[in-house]
Design a protein around this motif. Structure first.
Motif, PDB file in Angstrom:
ATOM      1  N   PHE A   4       0.865  -1.172   0.000  1.00  0.00           N
ATOM      2  CA  PHE A   4       0.000   0.000   0.000  1.00  0.00           C
ATOM      3  C   PHE A   4       0.907   1.228   0.000  1.00  0.00           C
ATOM      4  O   PHE A   4       1.810   1.320   0.822  1.00  0.00           O
ATOM      5  N   ILE A   5       0.661   2.163  -0.904  1.00  0.00           N
ATOM      6  CA  ILE A   5       1.446   3.403  -0.937  1.00  0.00           C
ATOM      7  C   ILE A   5       0.589   4.520  -0.360  1.00  0.00           C
ATOM      8  O   ILE A   5      -0.506   4.798  -0.852  1.00  0.00           O
ATOM      9  N   SER A   6       1.081   5.147   0.689  1.00  0.00           N
ATOM     10  CA  SER A   6       0.383   6.253   1.338  1.00  0.00           C
ATOM     11  C   SER A   6       1.119   7.544   1.005  1.00  0.00           C
ATOM     12  O   SER A   6       2.320   7.663   1.266  1.00  0.00           O
ATOM     13  N   ASP A  11       2.637  14.530  -4.181  1.00  0.00           N
ATOM     14  CA  ASP A  11       3.817  13.658  -4.304  1.00  0.00           C
ATOM     15  C   ASP A  11       3.595  12.539  -5.320  1.00  0.00           C
ATOM     16  O   ASP A  11       4.253  11.496  -5.283  1.00  0.00           O
ATOM     17  N   SER A  12       2.679  12.757  -6.252  1.00  0.00           N
ATOM     18  CA  SER A  12       2.309  11.729  -7.235  1.00  0.00           C
ATOM     19  C   SER A  12       3.488  11.262  -8.077  1.00  0.00           C
ATOM     20  O   SER A  12       3.578  10.074  -8.415  1.00  0.00           O
ATOM     21  N   GLU A  13       4.394  12.163  -8.440  1.00  0.00           N
ATOM     22  CA  GLU A  13       5.546  11.748  -9.265  1.00  0.00           C
ATOM     23  C   GLU A  13       6.359  10.676  -8.536  1.00  0.00           C
ATOM     24  O   GLU A  13       6.722   9.658  -9.120  1.00  0.00           O
ATOM     25  N   TRP A  14       6.640  10.906  -7.267  1.00  0.00           N
ATOM     26  CA  TRP A  14       7.375   9.920  -6.472  1.00  0.00           C
ATOM     27  C   TRP A  14       6.589   8.622  -6.370  1.00  0.00           C
ATOM     28  O   TRP A  14       7.141   7.530  -6.527  1.00  0.00           O
ATOM     29  N   ALA A  15       5.283   8.739  -6.112  1.00  0.00           N
ATOM     30  CA  ALA A  15       4.444   7.543  -5.966  1.00  0.00           C
ATOM     31  C   ALA A  15       4.391   6.739  -7.258  1.00  0.00           C
ATOM     32  O   ALA A  15       4.460   5.505  -7.228  1.00  0.00           O
ATOM     33  N   ASN A  16       4.271   7.411  -8.384  1.00  0.00           N
ATOM     34  CA  ASN A  16       4.219   6.711  -9.674  1.00  0.00           C
ATOM     35  C   ASN A  16       5.515   5.966  -9.956  1.00  0.00           C
ATOM     36  O   ASN A  16       5.498   4.820 -10.413  1.00  0.00           O
ATOM     37  N   THR A  17       6.646   6.621  -9.714  1.00  0.00           N
ATOM     38  CA  THR A  17       7.946   5.973  -9.909  1.00  0.00           C
ATOM     39  C   THR A  17       8.068   4.754  -9.007  1.00  0.00           C
ATOM     40  O   THR A  17       8.499   3.678  -9.440  1.00  0.00           O
ATOM     41  N   LEU A  18       7.672   4.922  -7.762  1.00  0.00           N
ATOM     42  CA  LEU A  18       7.739   3.825  -6.800  1.00  0.00           C
ATOM     43  C   LEU A  18       6.830   2.669  -7.222  1.00  0.00           C
ATOM     44  O   LEU A  18       7.253   1.503  -7.219  1.00  0.00           O
ATOM     45  N   ALA A  19       5.604   2.969  -7.604  1.00  0.00           N
ATOM     46  CA  ALA A  19       4.661   1.917  -8.005  1.00  0.00           C
ATOM     47  C   ALA A  19       5.185   1.133  -9.206  1.00  0.00           C
ATOM     48  O   ALA A  19       5.119  -0.109  -9.223  1.00  0.00           O
ATOM     49  N   GLU A  20       5.709   1.832 -10.201  1.00  0.00           N
ATOM     50  CA  GLU A  20       6.255   1.150 -11.383  1.00  0.00           C
ATOM     51  C   GLU A  20       7.396   0.220 -11.004  1.00  0.00           C
ATOM     52  O   GLU A  20       7.471  -0.917 -11.469  1.00  0.00           O
ATOM     53  N   ARG A  21       8.291   0.709 -10.162  1.00  0.00           N
ATOM     54  CA  ARG A  21       9.460  -0.091  -9.763  1.00  0.00           C
ATOM     55  C   ARG A  21       9.035  -1.309  -8.940  1.00  0.00           C
ATOM     56  O   ARG A  21       9.556  -2.411  -9.120  1.00  0.00           O
ATOM     57  N   LEU A  22       8.066  -1.117  -8.031  1.00  0.00           N
ATOM     58  CA  LEU A  22       7.580  -2.235  -7.223  1.00  0.00           C
ATOM     59  C   LEU A  22       6.917  -3.297  -8.096  1.00  0.00           C
ATOM     60  O   LEU A  22       7.158  -4.488  -7.922  1.00  0.00           O
ATOM     61  N   VAL A  92      10.306  12.504   0.995  1.00  0.00           N
ATOM     62  CA  VAL A  92      10.245  13.130  -0.320  1.00  0.00           C
ATOM     63  C   VAL A  92      10.858  14.533  -0.254  1.00  0.00           C
ATOM     64  O   VAL A  92      11.599  14.935  -1.155  1.00  0.00           O
ATOM     65  N   ARG A  93      10.511  15.257   0.799  1.00  0.00           N
ATOM     66  CA  ARG A  93      11.061  16.590   1.048  1.00  0.00           C
ATOM     67  C   ARG A  93      11.232  16.764   2.553  1.00  0.00           C
ATOM     68  O   ARG A  93      10.481  16.159   3.319  1.00  0.00           O
ATOM     69  N   GLY A 113      16.804  11.084  -5.695  1.00  0.00           N
ATOM     70  CA  GLY A 113      15.488  11.242  -6.304  1.00  0.00           C
ATOM     71  C   GLY A 113      14.616  10.008  -6.208  1.00  0.00           C
ATOM     72  O   GLY A 113      14.953   9.025  -5.533  1.00  0.00           O
ATOM     73  N   PRO A 114      13.476  10.051  -6.902  1.00  0.00           N
ATOM     74  CA  PRO A 114      12.489   8.971  -6.797  1.00  0.00           C
ATOM     75  C   PRO A 114      12.997   7.602  -7.229  1.00  0.00           C
ATOM     76  O   PRO A 114      12.655   6.595  -6.619  1.00  0.00           O
ATOM     77  N   SER A 115      13.810   7.529  -8.256  1.00  0.00           N
ATOM     78  CA  SER A 115      14.280   6.221  -8.739  1.00  0.00           C
ATOM     79  C   SER A 115      15.190   5.547  -7.720  1.00  0.00           C
ATOM     80  O   SER A 115      15.056   4.343  -7.461  1.00  0.00           O
ATOM     81  N   ALA A 116      16.113   6.301  -7.147  1.00  0.00           N
ATOM     82  CA  ALA A 116      17.008   5.731  -6.139  1.00  0.00           C
ATOM     83  C   ALA A 116      16.224   5.313  -4.901  1.00  0.00           C
ATOM     84  O   ALA A 116      16.476   4.244  -4.334  1.00  0.00           O
TER      85      ALA A 116
END
Length: 129
Positions: A4-6, A11-22, A92-93, A113-116
Motif C-alpha cells: 500500500f502506498i500512502s 507527491d504523485s511523481e514519487w508515488a508513480n515511480t515507486l509503483a512502477e518499480r515495485l 520526499v522533502r 530522487g524517486p528512482s534511487a
C-alpha cells in the motif's frame, strides 16, 4: 507481497515511480490514484486495501503530513501486525512535523530522487519478505 502506498497527491511523481518499480520487481501495489474512482466509497476502499496489504510505503512530505488521510493510514499501519517490519517511510522533502515514530523506522532519504528511493524500497521489502 501486496504494498500500500500512502502519500499526498502533490507527491504523485514519487508515488508513480515507486509503483512502477515495485510492480516490475513482482510486488502487488495498491495506489489510491489508480484504484479509486468517482463515486467510490473512499473510506471503505482504503480500509479494504489496508487490510489486504502486507507492507506500506509512506511518502513523507509537508503535504503528506498535513493530510488527514495519510496520517490515518500511517496510524493504522503502526498498529497492525501485518506491517511489523514492513512500514517504510520515504522522505520526499524535508518535513517539519515528521512523526517521531517514523524517524525510528530508518526512513529512506530523498538523495538520488524517486528512482534511487524506489530501488531502496524494493531492497528493503525483499529483505522483509
Amino acid at each position: 507481497m501486496n504494498v500500500f502506498i500512502s502519500y499526498s497527491h502533490e507527491d504523485s511523481e514519487w508515488a508513480n515511480t515507486l509503483a512502477e518499480r515495485l510492480r516490475s520487481a513482482g510486488f502487488g501495489v495498491w495506489d489510491p490514484e489508480t484504484e479509486l474512482y468517482p463515486g467510490d466509497n473512499f473510506a471503505l476502499k482504503i480500509a479494504e486495501a489496508l487490510e489486504n496489504a502486507d507492507a506500506m510505503v509512506a511518502l513523507v512530505s509537508p503535504d503528506a503530513m498535513a493530510s488527514e488521510w495519510v496520517r490515518r493510514e500511517i496510524d493504522f499501519a503502526l498498529g497492525a501486525s501485518q506491517f511489523s517490519g514492513r512500514l517504510i517511510p520515504v522522505v520526499v522533502r524535508p518535513t517539519e512535523g515528521f512523526p517521531w515514530i517514523l524517524r525510528k523506522l530508518k526512513p529512506i532519504s530523498p538523495e538520488g530522487g524517486p528512482s534511487a528511493a524506489a530501488d531502496s524500497v524494493v531492497q528493503a521489502l525483499q529483505r522483509a519478505a
